[in-house]
Design an enzyme around this catalytic site. Structure first.
Site, PDB file in Angstrom:
ATOM      1  N   ASP A  41       9.587  41.555  43.432  1.00 53.03           N
ATOM      2  CA  ASP A  41       9.322  40.576  44.498  1.00 53.03           C
ATOM      3  C   ASP A  41      10.445  39.547  44.660  1.00 53.03           C
ATOM      4  OD1 ASP A  41       8.963  39.309  42.122  1.00 53.03           O
ATOM      5  OD2 ASP A  41       7.062  38.350  42.647  1.00 53.03           O
ATOM      6  N   HIS A 244      40.782  45.520  41.962  1.00 57.06           N
ATOM      7  CA  HIS A 244      39.451  44.932  42.168  1.00 57.06           C
ATOM      8  C   HIS A 244      38.690  44.794  40.848  1.00 57.06           C
ATOM      9  CE1 HIS A 244      39.465  46.192  46.681  1.00 57.06           C
ATOM     10  NE2 HIS A 244      40.187  45.116  46.455  1.00 57.06           N
ATOM     11  N   ASP A 261      41.920  35.442  40.057  1.00 55.53           N
ATOM     12  CA  ASP A 261      41.786  35.403  41.520  1.00 55.53           C
ATOM     13  C   ASP A 261      40.393  34.874  41.814  1.00 55.53           C
ATOM     14  OD1 ASP A 261      41.438  35.940  44.228  1.00 55.53           O
ATOM     15  OD2 ASP A 261      42.488  37.860  44.162  1.00 55.53           O
ATOM     16  N   ASP A 272      40.748  30.929  48.682  1.00 53.62           N
ATOM     17  CA  ASP A 272      41.127  32.178  48.003  1.00 53.62           C
ATOM     18  C   ASP A 272      42.457  31.954  47.287  1.00 53.62           C
ATOM     19  OD1 ASP A 272      41.518  34.802  47.270  1.00 53.62           O
ATOM     20  OD2 ASP A 272      41.678  35.598  49.302  1.00 53.62           O
ATOM     21  N   HIS A 352      48.967  46.466  47.837  1.00 51.08           N
ATOM     22  CA  HIS A 352      48.048  45.865  48.832  1.00 51.08           C
ATOM     23  C   HIS A 352      48.806  45.061  49.888  1.00 51.08           C
ATOM     24  CE1 HIS A 352      48.433  41.982  46.725  1.00 51.08           C
ATOM     25  NE2 HIS A 352      48.270  42.657  45.587  1.00 51.08           N
ATOM     26  N   HIS A 356      45.755  37.944  54.699  1.00 54.32           N
ATOM     27  CA  HIS A 356      44.571  38.173  55.529  1.00 54.32           C
ATOM     28  C   HIS A 356      44.087  36.834  56.040  1.00 54.32           C
ATOM     29  CE1 HIS A 356      41.996  36.747  52.194  1.00 54.32           C
ATOM     30  NE2 HIS A 356      42.723  37.490  51.397  1.00 54.32           N
ATOM     31  N   HIS A 363      37.819  37.609  53.887  1.00 56.09           N
ATOM     32  CA  HIS A 363      38.691  38.429  54.730  1.00 56.09           C
ATOM     33  C   HIS A 363      38.190  38.199  56.151  1.00 56.09           C
ATOM     34  CE1 HIS A 363      39.531  41.230  51.076  1.00 56.09           C
ATOM     35  NE2 HIS A 363      40.085  40.063  50.963  1.00 56.09           N
ATOM     36  N   GLU A 381      49.749  36.451  49.403  1.00 54.38           N
ATOM     37  CA  GLU A 381      49.413  36.895  48.055  1.00 54.38           C
ATOM     38  C   GLU A 381      50.173  38.143  47.589  1.00 54.38           C
ATOM     39  OE1 GLU A 381      45.406  38.633  47.728  1.00 54.38           O
ATOM     40  OE2 GLU A 381      45.025  37.931  49.761  1.00 54.38           O
ATOM     41  N   TYR A 385      52.603  44.921  39.904  1.00 52.75           N
ATOM     42  CA  TYR A 385      51.686  45.442  38.880  1.00 52.75           C
ATOM     43  C   TYR A 385      52.408  46.523  38.079  1.00 52.75           C
ATOM     44  CZ  TYR A 385      48.851  42.970  42.205  1.00 52.75           C
ATOM     45  OH  TYR A 385      48.372  41.978  43.039  1.00 52.75           O
ATOM     46  N   ARG A 394      50.084  38.284  40.359  1.00 54.16           N
ATOM     47  CA  ARG A 394      49.851  38.016  41.792  1.00 54.16           C
ATOM     48  C   ARG A 394      49.750  36.500  41.934  1.00 54.16           C
ATOM     49  NH1 ARG A 394      45.820  41.091  42.686  1.00 54.16           N
ATOM     50  NH2 ARG A 394      43.995  39.730  42.548  1.00 54.16           N
ATOM     51  N   GLU A 396      48.688  33.514  44.933  1.00 59.48           N
ATOM     52  CA  GLU A 396      48.023  33.451  46.248  1.00 59.48           C
ATOM     53  C   GLU A 396      47.692  32.015  46.623  1.00 59.48           C
ATOM     54  OE1 GLU A 396      44.232  35.526  46.360  1.00 59.48           O
ATOM     55  OE2 GLU A 396      44.287  35.582  48.557  1.00 59.48           O
TER      56      GLU A 396
END
Ligand code: GLY
Ligand code: MN
Ligand code: MN
Length: 426
Positions: A41, A244, A261, A272, A352, A356, A363, A381, A385, A394, A396
């Site tokens: 519930d 990710h 991040d 971000d 990547h 964005h 995003h 960003e 790697y 990275r 950003e």
């Protein structure tokens, strides 16, 4: 709400801008998100539909906004969940009609039990119906939203009507931020900055990634953020090469770099950020070289974010900057760059995109066919790697595009390698 009230003129202006782009004798309908079920519930924490919030400021479930455009008369209706004593006891205060008017600036607020009857009459009279939908190019939609359920219902009932997508008008508008929105994004960035400062004091060999996450969320909630704007990545050593990564379960070891991040959400607006810190307080020579390569690409890329620029062309130029750094780091040869065909050689270490849009969504939406404009907010960003070196870097920041040079909304957050080391060694 946890955040300070937002002036309703922001939402009134957004509705007026939308109305100007509607055809005559048309209506547009926007639904809130559902309360998503967990198991048994329970329900998940409510997250408002960004389009509905943008046009109304209403942060409550079971809400519908209707904008009506006629040659002689425009009208706005807000349908709300009717509250009662039982709801008040179990869930607390819901919006009254008066409060909803104050928040949104919409003058006509109606309980939503009237919705189907009213909307059928309005649709019947209108020539064009604007329906809302999630048209983000990367959205993976497997759950039917309230907007989507309504679309099925109304198109089945009135199959002969002309239907258009709200997103064709709205996404372009949402990409260019109003002053009040920029202030809210800046506030989210400022809370993120407090999270960074806390981590700089906390980080040492032997802490777990989830302990860092716990420090950050403590700082966010204490400062009236609703929480993380997206699932945070706290990735030490080779975990940083998993783009990710979200497990945040590993031990941070001396000699490793931890990539973080994360961003605070404030009043539904996102920030971000990414920073990389040496766990033991000092970068190795190699780690610092890679770090400084990424920082150089970031600084040069920020300069390229200007009105009139197309993102696709910008990404190509960032690729050229990145290739030079990768050659200098001994990771790519000129020959490999020259021999690469459809996939540029730098993609081996930088997979990547660089930027964005950012706003109500991390995003955020935009019209990808249009160039950058003053008032847009984008991240910058870049990253490198190198799994064979247990290293992913990275960096950003969030950048406001402006006519006379852009503005870094995270300018004050430490980023120089030496500055980071100094903070870590206080
Ligand atoms: N953390 C999401 C992003 O950087 O795009
Ligand atoms: Mn990020
Ligand atoms: Mn980002």
């Amino acid at each position: 709400m946890r955040y300070d009230p937002i002036e309703p003129k922001l939402f009134t202006k957004n509705r007026n801008n939308f109305l100007c782009k509607m055809e005559n004798n048309s209506i547009a309908i926007f639904h809130s998100n559902d309360l998503m079920p967990k198991n048994a519930d329970q329900v998940m924490k409510f997250k408002q539909n960004s389009d509905l919030f943008y046009l109304s400021g209403i942060d409550q479930e079971e809400t519908v906004l209707v904008i009506i455009k006629n040659v002689d008369k425009h009208e706005e209706l807000l349908f709300l969940r009717e509250t009662n004593e039982t709801i008040k006891i179990w869930e607390g205060e819901k919006l009254t009609k008066e409060n909803a008017k104050k928040v949104s600036g919409v003058k006509k607020v109606i309980w939503n039990k009237e919705f189907k009857h009213s909307i059928s009459k309005l649709v019947n009279k209108a020539s064009t119906i604007y329906l809302n939908s999630n048209e983000h190019p990367r959205a993976n939609i497997v759950v039917e939203s309230r907007d989507a359920r309504f679309k099925n219902w109304i198109q089945h009932r009135f199959p002969e009507k002309e239907y258009k997508k709200c997103s064709n008008i709205l996404y372009e508008m949402r990409a260019v931020k109003q002053k009040a929105e920029i202030q809210l994004i800046q506030k989210a960035c400022n809370i993120t900055s407090l999270g960074v400062k806390r981590v700089l004091k906390y980080l040492k060999p032997g802490v777990y990634e989830y302990e860092i996450e716990a420090e950050i969320i403590h700082e966010f909630l204490k400062n009236r953020s609703s929480g993380f704007a997206y699932d945070p990545i706290i990735a030490s050593g080779s975990n940083a090469c998993i783009l990710h990564y979200g497990a945040n379960n590993s031990l941070c070891k001396d000699g490793d770099v931890v990539l973080m991040d994360f961003g605070a959400e404030y009043a539904n607006y996102a920030s971000d950020l990414t920073r990389c810190f040496p766990v033991g307080g000092k970068f190795t020579k190699r780690q610092k070289s890679v770090y400084n390569s990424v920082l150089r690409v970031m600084r040069e890329s920020i300069k390229l974010l200007k009105p009139g620029v197309f993102l696709a062309e910008y990404e190509k130029n960032v690729g050229i900057l990145m290739e030079k750094e990768l050659v200098d780091l001994g990771l790519l040869s000129i020959k490999e760059i020259k021999n690469s065909n459809s996939i540029p050689a730098y993609k081996k270490y930088y997979m990547h995109g660089t930027s964005h849009h950012l706003g109500l969504d991390v995003h955020d939406v935009s019209n990808a066919e249009k160039p950058l404009e003053s008032g847009m907010v984008l991240t910058c960003e870049p990253g490198i790697y190198i799994p064979e070196e247990n290293l992913g870097i990275r960096l950003e920041n969030d950048i406001l595009i402006a006519e006379n040079g852009n503005i870094d909304l995270m300018e004050k957050i430490p980023i120089e390698a030496e500055e980071i080391e100094d903070f870590l060694n206080i």
